[in-house]
Write a protein that holds these residues in place. Sequence first.
Motif, mmCIF file in Angstrom:
data_model
loop_
_atom_site.group_PDB
_atom_site.id
_atom_site.type_symbol
_atom_site.label_atom_id
_atom_site.label_comp_id
_atom_site.label_asym_id
_atom_site.label_seq_id
_atom_site.Cartn_x
_atom_site.Cartn_y
_atom_site.Cartn_z
ATOM 1 N N PHE A 117 -10.746 -7.183 1.888
ATOM 2 C CA PHE A 117 -9.562 -6.538 1.707
ATOM 3 C C PHE A 117 -8.877 -6.101 2.695
ATOM 4 C CE2 PHE A 117 -11.332 -4.745 -2.739
ATOM 5 C CZ PHE A 117 -11.276 -6.091 -3.276
ATOM 6 N N GLY A 118 -9.503 -6.080 3.831
ATOM 7 C CA GLY A 118 -8.974 -5.531 5.168
ATOM 8 C C GLY A 118 -8.724 -4.213 5.233
ATOM 9 N N LEU A 119 -9.598 -3.440 4.369
ATOM 10 C CA LEU A 119 -9.787 -1.987 4.344
ATOM 11 C C LEU A 119 -11.262 -1.361 4.793
ATOM 12 C CD1 LEU A 119 -7.955 -1.749 0.903
ATOM 13 C CD2 LEU A 119 -6.890 -1.152 3.137
ATOM 14 N N ILE A 165 -11.472 2.070 0.201
ATOM 15 C CA ILE A 165 -11.542 1.484 -0.974
ATOM 16 C C ILE A 165 -12.168 2.516 -2.086
ATOM 17 C CG2 ILE A 165 -12.852 -0.420 -2.431
ATOM 18 C CD1 ILE A 165 -12.515 -1.989 0.031
ATOM 19 N N ALA A 166 -13.131 3.347 -1.595
ATOM 20 C CA ALA A 166 -13.812 4.253 -2.395
ATOM 21 C C ALA A 166 -12.727 5.299 -2.708
ATOM 22 C CB ALA A 166 -14.982 4.943 -1.530
ATOM 23 N N ASP A 167 -11.712 5.577 -1.753
ATOM 24 C CA ASP A 167 -11.046 6.789 -2.306
ATOM 25 C C ASP A 167 -9.994 5.951 -3.339
ATOM 26 O OD1 ASP A 167 -11.934 8.400 -0.721
ATOM 27 O OD2 ASP A 167 -10.332 8.178 0.918
ATOM 28 N N ARG A 195 -2.758 -5.025 -1.007
ATOM 29 C CA ARG A 195 -3.624 -5.776 -0.295
ATOM 30 C C ARG A 195 -4.901 -6.421 -1.157
ATOM 31 N NH1 ARG A 195 -5.172 -3.465 5.260
ATOM 32 N NH2 ARG A 195 -2.883 -3.745 5.561
ATOM 33 N N ILE A 196 -5.238 -5.429 -1.989
ATOM 34 C CA ILE A 196 -6.319 -5.781 -2.780
ATOM 35 C C ILE A 196 -5.962 -6.936 -3.685
ATOM 36 C CG2 ILE A 196 -7.758 -4.880 -4.600
ATOM 37 C CD1 ILE A 196 -8.036 -2.075 -3.143
ATOM 38 N N LEU A 233 -1.694 -4.275 -9.744
ATOM 39 C CA LEU A 233 -2.578 -2.885 -9.706
ATOM 40 C C LEU A 233 -1.406 -1.730 -9.396
ATOM 41 C CD1 LEU A 233 -5.327 -3.869 -7.298
ATOM 42 C CD2 LEU A 233 -5.315 -3.751 -9.665
ATOM 43 N N LEU A 234 -0.251 -1.903 -9.642
ATOM 44 C CA LEU A 234 1.008 -0.882 -9.249
ATOM 45 C C LEU A 234 1.452 -0.668 -10.572
ATOM 46 C CD1 LEU A 234 2.774 -2.201 -6.236
ATOM 47 C CD2 LEU A 234 0.878 -0.529 -6.393
#
Length: 80
Positions: free
Chosen positions: A43-45, A50-52, A66-67, A78-79
């Motif tokens: 994900f590049g995160l 990701i947990a947040d 990004r995900i 996801l939006l």
Amino acid sequence: MSYSGKDYAVPETAAAAVDAVANVVSAIRDSIGYSIEELAPTFGLAVNEIADLESGIDADPIKLRRIAAALRLPEGALLR
């Protein structure tokens, strides 16, 4: 009008939308059988980012895009 955060409650519909996105992110990750730690580089995160997102603390549209891209979903999947 300015909101300080102390005296402002998130409307129930907004909270439900954030929860729905958080649940979708977690459900997708779980359905493909990966941990947050395994998918963070994809994900590049960072793991905590990701947990947040999954807990509903964060709903950053850039991170969600990004995900979605990493999972090969439509950009706005996801939006809300």
